[in-house]
Design a protein around this motif. Structure first.
Motif, PDB file in Angstrom:
ATOM      1  N   PRO A   1     -20.631   8.099  33.503  1.00 15.85           N
ATOM      2  CA  PRO A   1     -19.167   8.221  33.441  1.00 15.85           C
ATOM      3  C   PRO A   1     -18.693   9.673  33.568  1.00 15.85           C
ATOM      4  CG  PRO A   1     -19.937   6.706  31.766  1.00 15.85           C
ATOM      5  CD  PRO A   1     -21.166   7.331  32.365  1.00 15.85           C
ATOM      6  N   ILE A   2     -17.778   9.888  34.473  1.00 16.87           N
ATOM      7  CA  ILE A   2     -17.234  11.242  34.684  1.00 16.87           C
ATOM      8  C   ILE A   2     -16.561  11.741  33.417  1.00 16.87           C
ATOM      9  CG2 ILE A   2     -15.616  12.622  36.058  1.00 16.87           C
ATOM     10  CD1 ILE A   2     -18.057  11.635  37.608  1.00 16.87           C
TER      11      ILE A   2
ATOM     12  N   GLU B   1     -21.952   8.589  46.542  1.00 12.71           N
ATOM     13  CA  GLU B   1     -21.795   7.440  45.644  1.00 12.71           C
ATOM     14  C   GLU B   1     -20.464   7.497  44.892  1.00 12.71           C
ATOM     15  OE1 GLU B   1     -23.018   3.828  43.864  1.00 12.71           O
ATOM     16  OE2 GLU B   1     -23.669   4.935  45.651  1.00 12.71           O
ATOM     17  N   VAL B   2     -20.118   8.678  44.378  1.00 15.43           N
ATOM     18  CA  VAL B   2     -18.856   8.823  43.644  1.00 15.43           C
ATOM     19  C   VAL B   2     -17.670   8.518  44.553  1.00 15.43           C
ATOM     20  CG1 VAL B   2     -17.342  10.452  42.433  1.00 15.43           C
ATOM     21  CG2 VAL B   2     -19.794  10.487  41.994  1.00 15.43           C
ATOM     22  N   ILE B   3     -17.719   9.043  45.772  1.00 13.51           N
ATOM     23  CA  ILE B   3     -16.632   8.827  46.729  1.00 13.51           C
ATOM     24  C   ILE B   3     -16.519   7.352  47.085  1.00 13.51           C
ATOM     25  CG2 ILE B   3     -15.955   9.239  49.136  1.00 13.51           C
ATOM     26  CD1 ILE B   3     -17.057  12.117  48.759  1.00 13.51           C
ATOM     27  N   LYS B   4     -17.674   6.701  47.299  1.00 13.93           N
ATOM     28  CA  LYS B   4     -17.665   5.275  47.685  1.00 13.93           C
ATOM     29  C   LYS B   4     -17.160   4.399  46.540  1.00 13.93           C
ATOM     30  CE  LYS B   4     -21.472   2.939  47.661  1.00 13.93           C
ATOM     31  NZ  LYS B   4     -22.837   2.451  47.982  1.00 13.93           N
TER      32      LYS B   4
ATOM     33  N   ALA C   1     -12.836  14.751  33.524  1.00 12.50           N
ATOM     34  CA  ALA C   1     -13.892  15.292  32.665  1.00 12.50           C
ATOM     35  C   ALA C   1     -13.320  16.036  31.459  1.00 12.50           C
ATOM     36  CB  ALA C   1     -14.783  16.216  33.480  1.00 12.50           C
ATOM     37  N   LYS C   2     -14.219  16.381  30.541  1.00 11.36           N
ATOM     38  CA  LYS C   2     -13.836  17.204  29.388  1.00 11.36           C
ATOM     39  C   LYS C   2     -13.926  18.663  29.815  1.00 11.36           C
ATOM     40  CE  LYS C   2     -15.883  13.779  26.259  1.00 11.36           C
ATOM     41  NZ  LYS C   2     -16.979  13.514  25.288  1.00 11.36           N
ATOM     42  N   VAL C   3     -12.779  19.266  30.039  1.00  9.55           N
ATOM     43  CA  VAL C   3     -12.743  20.608  30.629  1.00  9.55           C
ATOM     44  C   VAL C   3     -12.363  21.650  29.586  1.00  9.55           C
ATOM     45  CG1 VAL C   3     -11.680  22.081  32.372  1.00  9.55           C
ATOM     46  CG2 VAL C   3     -12.168  19.680  32.893  1.00  9.55           C
ATOM     47  N   THR C   4     -13.178  22.710  29.517  1.00 14.26           N
ATOM     48  CA  THR C   4     -12.865  23.875  28.695  1.00 14.26           C
ATOM     49  C   THR C   4     -12.613  25.047  29.626  1.00 14.26           C
ATOM     50  OG1 THR C   4     -14.312  23.089  26.921  1.00 14.26           O
ATOM     51  CG2 THR C   4     -13.694  25.417  26.880  1.00 14.26           C
TER      52      THR C   4
END
Length: 434
Positions: A118-119, A352-355, A414-417
Motif C-alpha cells: 500500500p502506497i 504495475e502501479v500505473i496499470k 504517502a506519509k510525507v515529512t
C-alpha cells in the motif's frame, strides 16, 4: 501436443513439450516435397529425383529444419495455452526421441507477479526550499568570480594565482605528450592538475625553472600512467593575480539586464534561480519516491532483463565517453550490475502501479512539456509540429509526464515529512546524492 510445466523458482519455468508424430511426419513430408521439386542432382531431371535419393542426400538437414520450425511454433503455442509471459529467450534441449513424437524442453524466465505494498504505508522525506537574499548574494559573488580580471605580477606563485607554464613530463621514460606543452595556464588551488603538481609551483616566480616528481592517481584514466611516478621539467612563463570586477552597470549589462540596475539584476537572478530550484526539487522528489518504492517492495528480477539493461548502460557509457573526447575503455559488466538491477526492478514496479491505478498521461501536461521544450529552439512552432507528426517521439514525452504524475500521486497518498534545505544544499550534487 502434450505440455508439462515445471516451476524452478517464482520466475523460472521449464516446459516439456511433446509434438505428435503426425505433426512431425507432416512437416518432414512437406519439406521433402519442396526439395524434390527444386533439387538439381546430376543424372536426374528437375522434379524427377527419386525420394530415396532425396532422403539419403538431404535427410539430416531436412529433419533439423523441420524440428527447428516445430520447436518454434509449438513453444509459442504452449506459452499461449499456459498463459506464460517469457522475460528471456528459451534454452531448448531436445529430449530422447520418442515413439510418440518429438519431445523437447524449454527453460526460460518469466516476468514476475508483482504485488505493490500500500502506497499509504510509504514514509517519504521530501525536500522543500526557498531562495533567500543570502543565496542571491552568493550567486552575485559566483558571477564575479567567473569574470575575474587577471593582471601579470612579479610576485611569487601562491594559492589563487594563475601561472602560465611550459613543461614536459615523462613516466618511466615515456613522454606524456608528443610535443612539449607550451603556454599552459593553471589556476593554483583549482585541483585541475595531477594531485601535488600545483603545490610544487608555490613560491616560484616568472622565469624560474623547476624539476619535480608527482605520482599519478591509481584511477588515472590513462592506465599505463596510473599509480606511476611522473617526472616534470617546468618553466614559469608568467604569474598573474586576479581582481574581482565591481558590480556596476557595465558588469550587470554583461548578463543581459539592459537597465544595468542592481535591483533589476537581483530580480533576474531570482527568476532564473527559482527555475533551477524548481527543477532540482522535482528531480529530488522523484528520486526519493522511486527509492521508497524500490526499498519497500520485493520483486524477483529476471537475469535476462538485468543483462539487457547492463548492455544498454555500457553502450550509453561508451557513447558519452566518445562525446567527451575521452579515451575509450570498457568497464566490466559487474560495475553496472547493482544499478541495472535497481532500474529493472523500478521499471517493473512503476508499470504495475500505473496499470493497477489506471494512471494516464494528462494531454494538457504533455502539450505544456512539448511547448516548454520547443522554446529552446529558434522555431518553436516547427518543433511542436514535429512532435505532433511523430507519435514515437511524442510517446517519449508522454512517458516522462506519466512518471511525473506518478510521483505527484504517490506524494499525495504517502506519509510525507518535509525537510527544509537551502538553495546551496539542494543544488549541490553531493547533497542530492545523500
Amino acid at each position: 501436443m502434450q505440455v508439462s510445466v515445471e516451476s524452478n523458482s517464482d520466475i523460472k519455468r521449464t516446459l516439456t513439450i511433446v509434438v505428435p508424430q503426425a505433426e512431425v511426419d507432416t512437416a518432414m513430408n512437406k519439406r521433402y516435397d519442396d526439395v524434390k521439386r527444386n533439387a538439381r542432382i546430376d543424372g536426374f531431371r528437375p522434379g524427377k529425383v527419386p525420394m530415396s535419393v532425396i532422403k539419403k542426400k538431404f535427410g539430416a538437414s531436412i529433419k533439423a529444419e523441420a524440428l527447428a520450425e516445430l520447436t518454434q511454433s509449438f513453444f509459442y503455442k504452449a506459452i499461449m495455452d499456459e498463459k506464460l509471459n517469457p522475460a528471456s529467450a528459451p534454452v531448448i534441449t531436445p529430449n530422447d526421441e520418442s515413439a510418440e513424437g518429438y519431445e523437447f524442453s524449454a527453460s526460460f524466465e518469466v516476468y514476475p507477479e508483482i504485488s505493490v505494498n500500500p502506497i499509504e504505508n510509504l514514509e517519504i522525506n521530501s525536500p522543500v526550499a526557498v531562495i533567500a537574499d543570502t543565496d542571491i548574494d552568493a550567486m552575485v559573488e559566483k558571477l564575479q568570480s567567473q569574470k575575474l580580471v587577471w593582471k601579470e605580477v612579479k610576485f611569487k606563485i601562491k594559492n589563487g594565482s594563475r601561472a602560465t607554464l611550459s613543461f614536459e613530463g615523462s613516466v618511466n621514460g615515456t613522454a606524456i605528450s608528443e610535443e612539449p606543452i607550451k603556454d599552459f595556464p593553471i589556476e593554483i588551488g583549482s585541483g585541475n592538475m595531477i594531485p601535488g603538481f600545483e603545490k610544487k609551483l608555490i613560491g616560484a616566480k616568472t622565469g624560474d625553472k623547476l624539476s619535480f616528481e608527482v605520482t599519478f592517481p591509481e584511477d588515472y584514466q590513462q592506465k599505463d600512467f596510473a599509480g606511476e611516478v611522473g617526472k616534470f621539467d617546468v618553466e614559469v612563463v608568467k604569474v598573474e593575480t586576479s581582481k574581482e570586477p565591481k558590480v556596476d552597470e557595465a558588469f550587470i549589462k554583461e548578463f543581459g539586464v539592459e537597465s544595468g540596475n542592481l535591483e533589476d539584476f537581483r530580480a533576474d537572478l531570482t527568476k532564473n534561480m527559482t527555475l533551477e530550484l524548481d527543477r532540482a526539487l522535482a528531480a529530488k522528489r522523484k528520486e526519493v519516491v522511486m527509492d521508497a518504492l524500490v526499498e519497500n517492495n520485493e520483486v524477483s528480477v529476471p537475469e535476462a532483463l538485468i543483462d539487457n539493461e547492463i548492455e544498454q548502460m555500457m553502450v550509453s557509457f561508451k557513447k558519452k565517453t566518445e562525446q567527451a573526447q575521452q579515451t575509450a575503455f570498457d568497464l566490466p559488466k559487474e560495475v553496472f550490475q547493482e544499478q541495472a538491477a535497481k532500474r529493472v526492478k523500478l521499471g517493473l514496479l512503476l508499470s504495475e502501479v500505473i496499470k493497477v491505478n489506471d494512471i494516464k498521461a494528462d494531454d494538457e501536461k504533455v502539450e505544456k512539456r512539448i511547448e516548454e521544450f520547443s522554446q529552446t529552439y529558434g522555431d518553436p512552432a516547427e518543433v511542436i509540429n514535429w512532435y505532433s507528426s511523430n507519435p514515437q517521439e511524442r510517446a517519449k514525452v508522454e512517458s516522462v509526464v506519466l512518471e511525473d504524475q506518478l510521483v505527484e500521486w504517490v506524494l499525495e497518498k504517502a506519509k510525507v515529512t518535509e525537510t527544509s534545505l537551502s538553495f546551496e544544499e539542494l543544488m549541490s550534487p553531493a547533497k542530492i546524492s545523500e
